[in-house]
Design an enzyme around this catalytic site. Sequence first.
Site, PDB file in Angstrom:
ATOM      1  CB  SER A 112     -14.252 -11.894 -10.604  1.00  0.00           C
ATOM      2  OG  SER A 112     -14.626 -13.140 -11.124  1.00  0.00           O
ATOM      3  CG  ASN A 113     -10.588  -8.247  -9.989  1.00  0.00           C
ATOM      4  OD1 ASN A 113     -10.560  -7.933  -8.813  1.00  0.00           O
ATOM      5  ND2 ASN A 113      -9.953  -9.305 -10.475  1.00  0.00           N
ATOM      6  CE  LYS A 133      -8.832 -14.572 -14.501  1.00  0.00           C
ATOM      7  NZ  LYS A 133      -9.603 -13.395 -14.047  1.00  0.00           N
ATOM      8  CB  SER A 139      -9.067 -17.935 -10.843  1.00  0.00           C
ATOM      9  OG  SER A 139      -9.096 -16.987 -11.877  1.00  0.00           O
TER      10      SER A 139
END
Lengths: 310, 310, 310, 310
Positions: free
Chosen positions: B59-60, B178, B180
Site C-alpha cells: 500500500s505504501n 501481514k 493491518s
Amino acid sequence: MMNNDNNSNNRFASIFLNGIYPPLPTPFNEKGEIDPSKLVRNIDFLNRFNLRGYVLLGSNGESVMLTNGEKIALTHTVRSILPPGKLLIVGTGCQSTLETIMLNQEIYKVGADVALVITPSFYKAQMTNEALINHYMTIADESPIPILIYNMPANTGIDMDAETICAVAQHPNVIGIKDSSGNVAKLGAIRNTMGTGFQVLAGSAGFLLPALSVGAVGGIMALANIAPGECIEIQRLFSEGKIKDAQNIQVNLIPLNTAVTSKWGVAALKTAMDNIGLYGGPVRGPLLPLSSDQKKILNSIINMTGLKKV
Amino acid sequence: MMNNDNNSNNRFASIFLNGIYPPLPTPFNEKGEIDPSKLVRNIDFLNRFNLRGYVLLGSNGESVMLTNGEKIALTHTVRSILPPGKLLIVGTGCQSTLETIMLNQEIYKVGADVALVITPSFYKAQMTNEALINHYMTIADESPIPILIYNMPANTGIDMDAETICAVAQHPNVIGIKDSSGNVAKLGAIRNTMGTGFQVLAGSAGFLLPALSVGAVGGIMALANIAPGECIEIQRLFSEGKIKDAQNIQVNLIPLNTAVTSKWGVAALKTAMDNIGLYGGPVRGPLLPLSSDQKKILNSIINMTGLKKV
Amino acid sequence: MMNNDNNSNNRFASIFLNGIYPPLPTPFNEKGEIDPSKLVRNIDFLNRFNLRGYVLLGSNGESVMLTNGEKIALTHTVRSILPPGKLLIVGTGCQSTLETIMLNQEIYKVGADVALVITPSFYKAQMTNEALINHYMTIADESPIPILIYNMPANTGIDMDAETICAVAQHPNVIGIKDSSGNVAKLGAIRNTMGTGFQVLAGSAGFLLPALSVGAVGGIMALANIAPGECIEIQRLFSEGKIKDAQNIQVNLIPLNTAVTSKWGVAALKTAMDNIGLYGGPVRGPLLPLSSDQKKILNSIINMTGLKKV
Amino acid sequence: MMNNDNNSNNRFASIFLNGIYPPLPTPFNEKGEIDPSKLVRNIDFLNRFNLRGYVLLGSNGESVMLTNGEKIALTHTVRSILPPGKLLIVGTGCQSTLETIMLNQEIYKVGADVALVITPSFYKAQMTNEALINHYMTIADESPIPILIYNMPANTGIDMDAETICAVAQHPNVIGIKDSSGNVAKLGAIRNTMGTGFQVLAGSAGFLLPALSVGAVGGIMALANIAPGECIEIQRLFSEGKIKDAQNIQVNLIPLNTAVTSKWGVAALKTAMDNIGLYGGPVRGPLLPLSSDQKKILNSIINMTGLKKV
C-alpha cells in the site's frame, strides 16, 4: 443554491442521456477468455428495445478483471456493431488519475461516447472531498469525451455526497452521474442545486421509479439486460403520469433485482441471462458461480417475476 | 483447534520471516515517473540496519497506481541491489485471481522471494469466506514462490476472520499473514489455532509490541522506513523480556505512526522521508500532497518523536 | 504530548485500579426477576481469587434491561456482601446527561466506589467530540465518586478517539477508561499522552496481554467470571517479565472469550457459568437463550480451554 | 410472494394511517423541565393543517432523555387536547422487551392509539433476525393497541431487512412501519410482498415523494413540524398524478430537511421552530444547542426554502 439550467459553457450539452441503459456483462468462454461473438448476440436481442444506449466495462462488466488491452478491444468491437443513435458509455475509472486519463483517450479513439468514471477508493482515508474533486476535475480537463461520475459505495466504500458531486458538476465536461447508492434524497438534493443541466441516472432498477420522481432522467441497471422492456415501461408510464401502473411494474421487479445485484451479483445476472436464452457464461475469479441451491432460488424468482424468454 | 507446529509438507518451511520490514514507497520524480536511483539511495540507508528484508509494491508503494510493467521492472531493480540474505517480498494481489497468478510468476522471474497478496475487494458482497479461500488456494497452487496473505481492512473494506485465515493457512505455500487490522485478539486466535508453523507479521508499528505479545514474529510497517532502528529495538527488547523498555519506545512511536498511516497516509510518509534526508518525493493522484499546515504539524510530531536525520 | 504523571489535583488519586475485575451478570430467575441470592453465591466463589474488585451493571449485567430501582437495590446488596478492600465499580451511563448524574448520586449513597459511564449513543450524528467532552465534564463535575469512561463501540456505534479521551482525562474526577474496542494502538497513544496518571483497563480478555504491553493496568472482562485465575495469572506473569508463559495462557483463552463476548454475548456467558457450577440463568428479552446447537459448541470450547469446575 | 390485501384477522384493520404526521419535539424550559403549555401552543398551530395525527416520544421527542413517568404524563396531556379524529402515535420502544410491553399498556390507558416501537439495539451482535422477530411478536401479543415498527438505522445501527419486516408484519397487531433508512427499494420490496394490507410510512421528508412512488401511505417527518402544508401538498399532488409539481416542492425541501435531521438533528429542528414563531427551546444533554455559526447557516437555509412564519 445555484441553478444553472442554462449552462452555455457545456461542450457536450447536446448529449441527452434520457433513457435506460443495460450495463453489459463481459462474456467469457469456458477457458475464461472473452468471446465477443456472444456479446454481439446479446446486443442483437437488446437492440429490439427502445434502449438509449449501452454501458460497457461497468461493475457488471467485470471491468476490474480485464486488462486495459481487453477493455479497448471490447469497446472497439461493440462500437462497430451498434446501430446509429445508440450511446456507448464505457467504464474507465481506475485507482490512478493518470491511468484513467489514458484510458479515456484510448476508448475515445475506438468510438466511446461517454466515459463512466468510478470513484477511486483504495486509499479510503485520503479520499477526502478535496481529493475526489481534484481527481475528477483533472480527468475532465483532459478528456476528449464527456464524463459521467459513477458513485457505487457498496463496491468502493466511498459515497460522494451531494455537495461534492455538485462541485464536480461545475466542470463543463462532467455531464451527469450514475448513482448506485439508492439514496434518493441525495438525488433530490443534486436536482435542487443543479436544476436540469446535470443529468442523474439511477444505478439500479430497485429504485428507478423513486429516482425518476426526484428528477433522474433514466437509469443504468443490471436488470435492463434481462428485463429491458419493463425498465423502459416504468419510465414511459412515469412520463405520462401513470404512477400506479409504473409502481406495479416497479415493485414486481425488486426481488429479482436484489438477486442479481446486492445479493449474488454478476454471477446471478449471468445465470439469469443463460436462463432466458441469452449468453451469460462463467465469471472470472475470485467471483464464484452460483451454487445449485442458489440457482434454484434464482429460477423461482425469475418465474415469479414473469420474465420473458428470448 | 489443530496445532501443526510441524508442517512437514511446507515446501517453503525454510523461509523464516522473523524481523522487521519497511514497505518501500515508490519514488516518483516531479513528472510522476518512477526514479529507481532514489530507491537505491533510500535502500543504502536502510541497509545499515538489521532489517530482515524489504517489501515492494505494498500500500505504501502505491501499487494500485503502477502498471504491471512498472511493477516488474521495479522488482528487478531492487533485487539487483539487495545484499545477500535480505528477503524481498513483493505485493502482487489484484482484483482478479488470474492476474495475480500471472504477476506472481513474473516477479518470481526477476527475483522476488515471497508474494504479498492483498484480499480482493471490489465485489464486497460476493467476497464470502468461500470466495476468499478459493482465491488464495488457487493462487497458492500456481505460485512458484510462497504466499503471504495481506489483510488491510482500512483500504479494502474486507476483514478476513481468524477461521478463514486458518483455512487458507492449511495450504503449504501460504507461509503467513501481514495483518493491518490492529485486531490483536485475532492474531492471538490465529496463533492458538496454528501454533508456530504459520507466521504472523504486524501490519503497522502502532501495535508491534502488542502483536509480538501474542506471537507475531515481526512486522511490515511504514515507520520502518524512517525509524528502522526503533522498530528493530522494540522486537529485540521484547525477545529479551525487557517489556517496560520496549513499551517506552512503542508508545513514543504511536503519534508519528498514526500521522504517516491512518491519518495522512503515503503523502505523509514521503514528506517525513524528505524531512529526515531520504527521498520521499511526490505521490500519484488521486493522492494529494500534504498542505503546508499538515506539514507543520507533521514536522512537530517528527521532532517530538525525536526522529534521527540520515 | 503532555505528561502528567504527577496529577496533584486528583481528588481520587488514591484509587489504584490495578488488577482484574469480572463484570457480574445480573441473575434472573425463571420469571425474569432478579434473584440476589444467586449473585451472593457467585461472588462467594469469585472471592477466592485475588480480584481487585467487581463491576456491576455493565454490558454483561444487562444494565439496559434494568430499571433504576433495580440498579440501586442491586448495588446496595452487592456492597453489603463485599469483603473490605474490593472495589465496587457500577455502570451508570444513560443516554441522558442528567439521568447519569442522578444515578451516580444514588449509587454513591449505597456504597459504589467508582461510576462506569458508557458513551451516550442514540443521537450518533450529534455525538461529536465536543458533545462527548461536554457530557463527561458535566457528569464529572457533579459526581461524588470518580468516573471511569466506558468505550464500547461494538454496542454503541461510538468510538471515542485518543484525543477526546485525553481531553476528558484532564478532569480530576475522571480516573481512567475501560476500553473494549480492542484498538491497542489507541491505548498506547493514551499512555503516551497521559503517562501513568490515567488508568487504562482492557475491556475484554481477548487482548489483555497486548493491552498490558502498552501500559494498561488491568482489565474488566466477561471471562473473569469463569476463568478468574487465568486472567489474574496473565497479569502476574506479565509483571514478572514472563511473557512467553503469559502468552500461552492468553492465546488459549481467546476462543472461549470470543464465544462469550462478540459471538454469542451474555447468554453464552450465563450458559458457561451454569456449565461450571455457578448461577447463570436466563437472559431478558430481546436477548435469546443459546440454541441447543450453540450450547454444544460452547461446551466443546469450554472443554478445549480446560476451564475448571467450581 | 404472499399478498394479503384482505387480512381479515386484523383487529386494527380499521386504523388507516394514510397521511402526514409531525413527530413532536418535547418542549423543555430553561431549567430543562418539560413545559406542556408550549406543546399545546405548537399543536394549536399544527391543527390548522390537514395532518392525519401526531407522533409523540419519537427520536425528535428526545424520548431517550425522558423518564417513563414523563412519557406517560406527556401522552395524557396531548391526548386531552387533540381534536377528534387525529391519531396519536406514541414511541414506546425500549431496549427491554418487558419494559416496552409495560409502557404500551401505560400509554394505552392515557389514550394513545398506536405504539411506535423502535428496534432494540444495544446488543447489536445478538440482534439477529430471529431475536428481532421474537421481540416484536412478543410485544404485539401483549399490546392493547396496534404496533408500528420503527426502523431507524442512523440512530440504532440496526437495519431491519424486508424479509424480517414482512415476517413481523404477519402478526395482526402489527399494522405498519415507519422506516427512516431512506432505502426506498426496501419499501418497494415490502409493498411487493405485503400488498396494501401493511402500511408503510416514510421516516423523513427527504424521500417522501420517492416513498409514495413505491406504495408508502404517508410519512412521519421532522419537517412536518415546520412545513406541514408543504408535506401534505406533496402527498396531495402525488395522489392526483401531478408528479412534476410534487417534485418541485420535494426537492426544495431537501436542504432544510437535511439540516434538521441527519446534519444537526433535534437542536436544529427546535431552533427552526423558534425561528418561525413556534416554541422549540433547549435540548437535553448530551445534545448541544447549535453554535451561532450553525444558526446563521440554518437561518439562511430556512430563508432559501421560503418557510412561512406562524
